[in-house]
Motif scaffolding. Sequence first.
Motif, PDB file in Angstrom:
ATOM      1  N   PRO A  16      -7.370   0.636  91.817  1.00 21.30           N
ATOM      2  CA  PRO A  16      -6.255   0.289  90.931  1.00 21.30           C
ATOM      3  C   PRO A  16      -6.655  -0.684  89.832  1.00 21.30           C
ATOM      4  O   PRO A  16      -7.363  -1.678  90.083  1.00 21.30           O
ATOM      5  CB  PRO A  16      -5.235  -0.350  91.879  1.00 21.30           C
ATOM      6  N   GLY A  17      -6.194  -0.369  88.629  1.00 22.02           N
ATOM      7  CA  GLY A  17      -6.356  -1.286  87.520  1.00 22.02           C
ATOM      8  C   GLY A  17      -5.015  -1.914  87.176  1.00 22.02           C
ATOM      9  O   GLY A  17      -3.975  -1.505  87.681  1.00 22.02           O
ATOM     10  N   LEU A  18      -5.053  -2.896  86.297  1.00 24.15           N
ATOM     11  CA  LEU A  18      -3.812  -3.582  85.926  1.00 24.15           C
ATOM     12  C   LEU A  18      -2.823  -2.599  85.299  1.00 24.15           C
ATOM     13  O   LEU A  18      -1.607  -2.734  85.459  1.00 24.15           O
ATOM     14  CB  LEU A  18      -4.116  -4.726  84.957  1.00 24.15           C
ATOM     15  N   GLY A  19      -3.339  -1.600  84.637  1.00 26.05           N
ATOM     16  CA  GLY A  19      -2.487  -0.605  83.995  1.00 26.05           C
ATOM     17  C   GLY A  19      -1.814   0.347  84.958  1.00 26.05           C
ATOM     18  O   GLY A  19      -0.956   1.132  84.560  1.00 26.05           O
ATOM     19  N   ASP A  20      -2.183   0.278  86.218  1.00 21.19           N
ATOM     20  CA  ASP A  20      -1.568   1.152  87.226  1.00 21.19           C
ATOM     21  C   ASP A  20      -0.353   0.511  87.873  1.00 21.19           C
ATOM     22  O   ASP A  20       0.316   1.149  88.702  1.00 21.19           O
ATOM     23  CB  ASP A  20      -2.593   1.508  88.312  1.00 21.19           C
ATOM     24  N   ALA A  21      -0.059  -0.714  87.510  1.00 19.56           N
ATOM     25  CA  ALA A  21       1.147  -1.360  88.021  1.00 19.56           C
ATOM     26  C   ALA A  21       2.361  -0.601  87.494  1.00 19.56           C
ATOM     27  O   ALA A  21       2.513  -0.414  86.283  1.00 19.56           O
ATOM     28  CB  ALA A  21       1.203  -2.812  87.585  1.00 19.56           C
ATOM     29  N   ALA A  22       3.186  -0.138  88.412  1.00 21.87           N
ATOM     30  CA  ALA A  22       4.311   0.723  88.023  1.00 21.87           C
ATOM     31  C   ALA A  22       5.167   0.991  89.256  1.00 21.87           C
ATOM     32  O   ALA A  22       4.838   0.590  90.368  1.00 21.87           O
ATOM     33  CB  ALA A  22       3.811   2.054  87.457  1.00 21.87           C
TER      34      ALA A  22
END
Lengths: 114, 115
Positions: free
Chosen positions: B81-87
């Motif tokens: 997971p990357g920060l952009g996968d926060a959802a």
Amino acid sequence: QQQVKQSPQSLIVQKGGISIINCAYENTAFDYFPWYQQFPGKGPALLIAIRPDVSEKKEGRFTISFNKSAKQFSLHIMDSQPGDSATYFCAASETNFGNEKLTFGTGTRLTIIP
Amino acid sequence: DAMVIQNPRYQVTQFGKPVTLSCSQTLNHNVMYWYQQKSSQAPKLLFHYYDKDFNNEADTPDNFQSRRPNTSFCFLDIRSPGLGDAAMYLCATSRDRAGGTGEQFFGPGTRLTVL
């Protein structure tokens, strides 16, 4: 061609008023047009849906108007209530082509004020 | 009541640490979907299963994988997971494919935070 365009992005309506959200599509193969209602922190829930063989469908205070020639459909919420405050997504899919993927509009955040 | 259940409802993971989200359904539907929904955006389809037939969206990153061991369960694996996968990750089901109503039933979602 797969897009569904939705407007407005946000809407504020007085309690008791009529809320109207509009959507337009380009893919003429779409044959199922649902509206989903989503409250914060919850998954979307089906509100009402229509197929292109009718021009209008009404369920309680919620009505879908469908214009096949213009490739547009809209949601009308009559006598809007504070409990209707939510985000509304229109969507479309091609169910008769074995493809039930929903193409969503961008959403409308509706706020009903007292 | 027949429903779509997602666990956990909230998941916190660290950058790069694999995470698995789960979905189960009691509707006995053939089709299961995974969506990613970021704040103030529409749900974005990642992939779907028709029975065991896996269908990946063209723009779904390789970082996202899925498993459906049986009709009732479906898993979303995020390998790094990357920060952009926060959802919010939404699972949905529908009864059938061709000729179906098209109605999708959504679970309550799992809110993923990546630190």
